[in-house]
Write a protein that holds these residues in place. Structure first.
Motif, PDB file in Angstrom:
ATOM      1  N   SER A  58      27.431 -39.180  42.647  1.00 47.49           N
ATOM      2  CA  SER A  58      27.111 -37.750  42.649  1.00 47.49           C
ATOM      3  C   SER A  58      28.070 -36.960  41.764  1.00 47.49           C
ATOM      4  O   SER A  58      27.654 -36.045  41.046  1.00 47.49           O
ATOM      5  CB  SER A  58      27.145 -37.185  44.072  1.00 47.49           C
ATOM      6  OG  SER A  58      26.080 -37.717  44.818  1.00 47.49           O
ATOM      7  N   ILE A  74      14.408 -31.382  42.520  1.00 45.15           N
ATOM      8  CA  ILE A  74      14.372 -31.727  43.939  1.00 45.15           C
ATOM      9  C   ILE A  74      12.974 -32.196  44.289  1.00 45.15           C
ATOM     10  O   ILE A  74      11.982 -31.519  43.994  1.00 45.15           O
ATOM     11  CB  ILE A  74      14.782 -30.530  44.811  1.00 45.15           C
ATOM     12  CG1 ILE A  74      16.223 -30.127  44.493  1.00 45.15           C
ATOM     13  CG2 ILE A  74      14.611 -30.853  46.291  1.00 45.15           C
ATOM     14  CD1 ILE A  74      16.679 -28.853  45.167  1.00 45.15           C
ATOM     15  N   GLU A  75      12.908 -33.382  44.874  1.00 40.64           N
ATOM     16  CA  GLU A  75      11.637 -33.947  45.337  1.00 40.64           C
ATOM     17  C   GLU A  75      11.819 -34.365  46.793  1.00 40.64           C
ATOM     18  O   GLU A  75      12.365 -35.411  47.076  1.00 40.64           O
ATOM     19  CB  GLU A  75      11.236 -35.145  44.473  1.00 40.64           C
ATOM     20  CG  GLU A  75      10.917 -34.771  43.040  1.00 40.64           C
ATOM     21  CD  GLU A  75      10.433 -35.948  42.209  1.00 40.64           C
ATOM     22  OE1 GLU A  75      10.277 -37.054  42.759  1.00 40.64           O
ATOM     23  OE2 GLU A  75      10.215 -35.746  41.011  1.00 40.64           O
ATOM     24  N   GLY A  76      11.374 -33.505  47.686  1.00 44.38           N
ATOM     25  CA  GLY A  76      11.562 -33.765  49.114  1.00 44.38           C
ATOM     26  C   GLY A  76      13.040 -33.664  49.463  1.00 44.38           C
ATOM     27  O   GLY A  76      13.663 -32.642  49.237  1.00 44.38           O
ATOM     28  N   THR A  77      13.588 -34.753  49.988  1.00 40.14           N
ATOM     29  CA  THR A  77      15.001 -34.757  50.361  1.00 40.14           C
ATOM     30  C   THR A  77      15.874 -35.399  49.285  1.00 40.14           C
ATOM     31  O   THR A  77      17.069 -35.574  49.478  1.00 40.14           O
ATOM     32  CB  THR A  77      15.203 -35.523  51.684  1.00 40.14           C
ATOM     33  OG1 THR A  77      14.737 -36.868  51.502  1.00 40.14           O
ATOM     34  CG2 THR A  77      14.459 -34.856  52.818  1.00 40.14           C
ATOM     35  N   SER A  78      15.291 -35.747  48.147  1.00 40.63           N
ATOM     36  CA  SER A  78      16.028 -36.403  47.070  1.00 40.63           C
ATOM     37  C   SER A  78      16.007 -35.553  45.804  1.00 40.63           C
ATOM     38  O   SER A  78      15.194 -34.647  45.665  1.00 40.63           O
ATOM     39  CB  SER A  78      15.402 -37.764  46.757  1.00 40.63           C
ATOM     40  OG  SER A  78      15.417 -38.594  47.888  1.00 40.63           O
TER      41      SER A  78
END
Length: 110
Positions: A58, A74-78
Motif C-alpha cells: 500500500s 474503488i470497486e466494492g471493498t477493493s
C-alpha cells in the motif's frame, strides 16, 4: 533562509530525479511490471504476486499514485490499480530525451 537543493535545478532535472527515485525501488518496479502484464489488479493480488506485506504494498502504491504513474478506482471493498497511460507516455518521452543525449567527444577526456 537558504534555498533548498532542488531549487537550484531546472524543472526537467527535478522531474527526472523524482521519477527515478519513485521507480528506484525494486518493489515498485515489480508492481509496475505486474500492472503492465495484467492491465489492472487489486492490492491483494499484488501481495500474493510480490510477496510483501499488504501495508508495504500500500505504501509503494501510494508513492506511485502520488506521482500519477498509476491510478486507482474503488470497486466494492477493493481498489483496482492500473498504469496511467498519459503519465506513462510523458515519462517515456522524458527519459528517451534524457538517455538519448549524445556524448560530446570534442577531445580526449579521461
Amino acid at each position: 533562509m537558504g534555498i533548498t537543493k532542488s531549487e537550484i535545478f531546472n524543472e526537467q532535472q527535478n522531474k527526472i530525479a523524482l521519477l527515478a527515485k519513485a521507480i528506484g525501488h525494486p518493489a515498485r518496479v515489480a508492481i509496475l511490471q505486474h500492472l503492465f502484464r495484467t492491465n489492472s489488479c487489486v492490492c491483494g493480488d499484488l501481495v500474493d504476486e510480490i510477496g510483501l506485506a499488504q501495508p508495504t504494498i500500500s505504501q509503494h502504491l501510494k508513492e506511485l499514485k502520488n506521482l500519477k504513474i498509476i491510478k486507482g478506482n474503488i470497486e466494492g471493498t477493493s481498489i483496482c490499480y492500473c498504469i496511467d497511460q498519459e503519465t506513462w507516455s510523458e515519462i517515456v518521452e522524458l527519459f528517451q530525451v534524457f538517455f538519448g543525449q549524445k556524448i560530446n567527444k570534442a577531445g580526449d577526456c579521461c
